[in-house]
Design an enzyme around this catalytic site. Structure first.
Site, mmCIF file in Angstrom:
data_model
loop_
_atom_site.group_PDB
_atom_site.id
_atom_site.type_symbol
_atom_site.label_atom_id
_atom_site.label_comp_id
_atom_site.label_asym_id
_atom_site.label_seq_id
_atom_site.Cartn_x
_atom_site.Cartn_y
_atom_site.Cartn_z
ATOM 1 C CE LYS A 80 -4.444 0.916 0.283
ATOM 2 N NZ LYS A 80 -5.529 0.164 -0.341
ATOM 3 N N GLY A 180 -24.869 2.768 1.813
ATOM 4 C CA GLY A 180 -23.972 3.464 0.888
ATOM 5 C C GLY A 180 -24.242 3.078 -0.555
ATOM 6 N N GLY A 182 -22.656 4.258 -3.352
ATOM 7 C CA GLY A 182 -21.582 4.823 -4.174
ATOM 8 C C GLY A 182 -21.334 3.915 -5.365
ATOM 9 C CG HIS A 183 -17.818 4.574 -7.712
ATOM 10 N ND1 HIS A 183 -17.355 5.524 -6.838
ATOM 11 C CD2 HIS A 183 -17.832 5.153 -8.925
ATOM 12 C CE1 HIS A 183 -17.090 6.632 -7.498
ATOM 13 N NE2 HIS A 183 -17.369 6.440 -8.772
ATOM 14 C CB VAL A 184 -19.153 -1.003 -4.461
ATOM 15 C CG1 VAL A 184 -19.461 -2.489 -4.317
ATOM 16 C CG2 VAL A 184 -17.698 -0.802 -4.835
HETATM 17 P P1 NAD Z 1 -17.886 5.532 -2.852
HETATM 18 O O1 NAD Z 1 -17.159 6.654 -2.203
HETATM 19 O O2 NAD Z 1 -18.196 5.593 -4.306
HETATM 20 O O3 NAD Z 1 -19.278 5.261 -2.092
HETATM 21 C C1 NAD Z 1 -19.471 5.409 -0.732
HETATM 22 C C2 NAD Z 1 -20.927 5.855 -0.560
HETATM 23 O O4 NAD Z 1 -21.268 5.810 0.809
HETATM 24 C C3 NAD Z 1 -21.179 7.275 -1.042
HETATM 25 O O5 NAD Z 1 -22.298 7.299 -1.896
HETATM 26 C C4 NAD Z 1 -21.449 8.042 0.252
HETATM 27 O O6 NAD Z 1 -22.342 9.129 0.071
HETATM 28 C C5 NAD Z 1 -22.050 6.937 1.101
HETATM 29 N N1 NAD Z 1 -21.990 7.194 2.549
HETATM 30 C C6 NAD Z 1 -21.099 7.929 3.256
HETATM 31 N N2 NAD Z 1 -21.418 7.904 4.559
HETATM 32 C C7 NAD Z 1 -22.533 7.137 4.687
HETATM 33 C C8 NAD Z 1 -23.342 6.739 5.767
HETATM 34 N N3 NAD Z 1 -23.078 7.121 7.022
HETATM 35 N N4 NAD Z 1 -24.407 5.942 5.532
HETATM 36 C C9 NAD Z 1 -24.696 5.545 4.281
HETATM 37 N N5 NAD Z 1 -23.968 5.903 3.209
HETATM 38 C C10 NAD Z 1 -22.902 6.675 3.407
HETATM 39 O O7 NAD Z 1 -17.042 4.214 -2.505
HETATM 40 P P2 NAD Z 1 -17.085 2.813 -3.250
HETATM 41 O O8 NAD Z 1 -16.001 2.772 -4.275
HETATM 42 O O9 NAD Z 1 -18.472 2.482 -3.621
HETATM 43 O O10 NAD Z 1 -16.605 1.859 -2.070
HETATM 44 C C11 NAD Z 1 -17.468 1.565 -0.980
HETATM 45 C C12 NAD Z 1 -16.704 0.785 0.076
HETATM 46 O O11 NAD Z 1 -16.206 -0.419 -0.496
HETATM 47 C C13 NAD Z 1 -15.484 1.510 0.651
HETATM 48 O O12 NAD Z 1 -15.319 1.114 2.002
HETATM 49 C C14 NAD Z 1 -14.323 0.959 -0.163
HETATM 50 O O13 NAD Z 1 -13.113 1.024 0.540
HETATM 51 C C15 NAD Z 1 -14.780 -0.489 -0.348
HETATM 52 N N6 NAD Z 1 -14.231 -1.131 -1.537
HETATM 53 C C16 NAD Z 1 -14.434 -0.612 -2.765
HETATM 54 C C17 NAD Z 1 -13.917 -1.258 -3.880
HETATM 55 C C18 NAD Z 1 -14.155 -0.710 -5.269
HETATM 56 O O14 NAD Z 1 -13.948 -1.458 -6.242
HETATM 57 N N7 NAD Z 1 -14.602 0.531 -5.419
HETATM 58 C C19 NAD Z 1 -13.185 -2.444 -3.740
HETATM 59 C C20 NAD Z 1 -13.013 -2.974 -2.455
HETATM 60 C C21 NAD Z 1 -13.535 -2.313 -1.356
#
Ligand code: NAD
Length: 353
Positions: A80, A180, A182-184
């Site tokens: 990392k 949440g 977000g992207h995932v």
């Molecule tokens: P992202 O930033 O796109 O999405 C996070 C979402 O959570 C946002 O829409 C945000 O508004 C929302 N959020 C913030 N605080 C909140 C709360 N208190 N209650 C509900 N929603 C809330 O992130 P992502 O890329 O979707 O990743 C989500 C999680 O998965 C993260 O912990 C990330 O580390 C983990 N992750 C992501 C990937 C990936 O491929 N993107 C891979 C492995 C792990």
């Protein structure tokens, strides 16, 4: 950067300070393990209080990547990079070019990609000074780019296995509480909706939550209410450390399976969940789809190969849960123990699909 830190049970192979006063680059690259291949893990930019806090975060995250990559059956070790966000205005491109030079100096022992605080554009800048970078825009028909859809697919496959194990059904009619969007999280909702699941969601961005309600018929609640919602599965896809002592007590779901990293505030919460009869699916096992996509891009695998490996995440979860049952361990303990033995055996074992 002074690496003043408490002794770790599994110390890293190497810590490389990042210090380039001209660009403002300051931070550290941690190579936790290269036993199974080049240390792979994203680059995080964050406002750390001090160097010690940055180093501690990098160590914890790099060890997590060693375990995640080992259990995903990838020919990757774990590493990392963390960069302390410079105070005030700074030249972002100069900073990431300097970071790329540091990555290049490791001659392929570390492969970087996006993480919290970094974007595809940043990785394109990194690629100007090193070729040991992934998460770049995908060439037509090849894996790469945004890993989130792959992460969502892996979580969905894992959830199918966990629900079958705990509830004896497929996802049709099962209620999933997604924290949440977000992207995932949003991509996961789409897959779950297609599989016939009922959705309860929490997302602070009201417009995004409304879109999920319109597209998937999701019920929207606050994040606090979500934990106690009448749901079969809780899918944390936002924050880390969401499962602390209080949350474990409030949780109504009997399966936890989501994408967020480091969902357990402490490993003890994994034991507490098991004692309450909740099937916790270890986060780094189920959210490995993204790193599989990074590996596919780095090693030049086909889309079909990437898909096969991500689909295999469900089977790997089943192995971890069997190991937990057989050894009287909580699933998080079983995952750590399996990952440690894979690393000690210096042999990546690929996911059976
Ligand atoms: P992202 O930033 O796109 O999405 C996070 C979402 O959570 C946002 O829409 C945000 O508004 C929302 N959020 C913030 N605080 C909140 C709360 N208190 N209650 C509900 N929603 C809330 O992130 P992502 O890329 O979707 O990743 C989500 C999680 O998965 C993260 O912990 C990330 O580390 C983990 N992750 C992501 C990937 C990936 O491929 N993107 C891979 C492995 C792990």
């Amino acid at each position: 950067m002074p690496f003043d830190r408490a002794p770790q049970p599994h110390p890293p192979e190497e810590m490389i300070p990042l210090d380039d006063p001209e660009s403002g680059l300051r931070g550290v690259i941690v190579l936790h393990s290269t036993a199974l291949g080049p240390a792979a893990g994203g680059c995080r930019v964050w406002r750390y209080e001090n160097d010690r806090e940055a180093a501690r975060d990098a160590l914890r995250l790099a060890e997590g990547m060693s375990y995640k990559n080992a259990l995903a059956g990838l020919p990757f070790g774990g590493g990392k990079a963390v960069i302390c966000q410079p105070a005030g205005a700074f030249d972002r491109q100069a900073l990431f070019r300097a970071f790329g030079r540091a990555v290049a100096s490791l001659n392929g022992r570390y492969v970087t990609a996006e993480d919290v605080g970094t974007s595809v554009e940043d990785m394109l800048t990194v690629a100007e000074t090193t070729r040991h970078v992934a998460g770049l825009p995908n060439k037509l028909g090849a894996p790469g780019g945004d890993p989130s859809p792959w992460t969502a697919l892996g979580v969905c496959r894992a959830m199918q296995v966990a629900v079958r194990r705990r509830l004896g059904t497929d996802l049709q009619g099962v209620t999933v509480a997604v924290q949440g969007l977000g992207h995932v999280g949003f991509a996961l909702c789409e897959l779950l909706h297609r599989a016939g699941a009922r959705l309860i969601v929490a997302e602070p961005r009201a417009a995004v939550a409304a879109r999920a309600a319109a597209l998937f018929g999701a019920e929207v609640v606050t994040s606090h209410k979500l934990l106690a919602a009448e749901a079969d599965v809780f899918a944390p896809c936002a924050l880390g450390a969401v499962l602390d002592m209080a949350a474990v007590k409030r949780l109504r779901a009997t399966v936890v399976c989501g994408a967020a990293n480091n969902q357990l505030a402490m490993p003890q919460q994994g034991v507490d969940l098991a004692a309450r009869g909740v099937l916790y699916c270890p986060d780094y096992v189920v959210n490995a789809g993204g790193i599989v996509s990074v590996a596919a891009e780095h090693f030049g695998w086909s889309l079909a190969e990437a898909r096969k490996r991500v689909e295999g995440i469900g089977l790997r979860l089943a192995e971890v849960l069997d190991h937990a049952d057989g050894g009287g361990m909580a699933p998080n303990e079983a995952a750590d123990s399996l990952a440690q033995s894979l690393i000690a055996g210096k042999r990546p074992t690929s996911l059976a699909a």
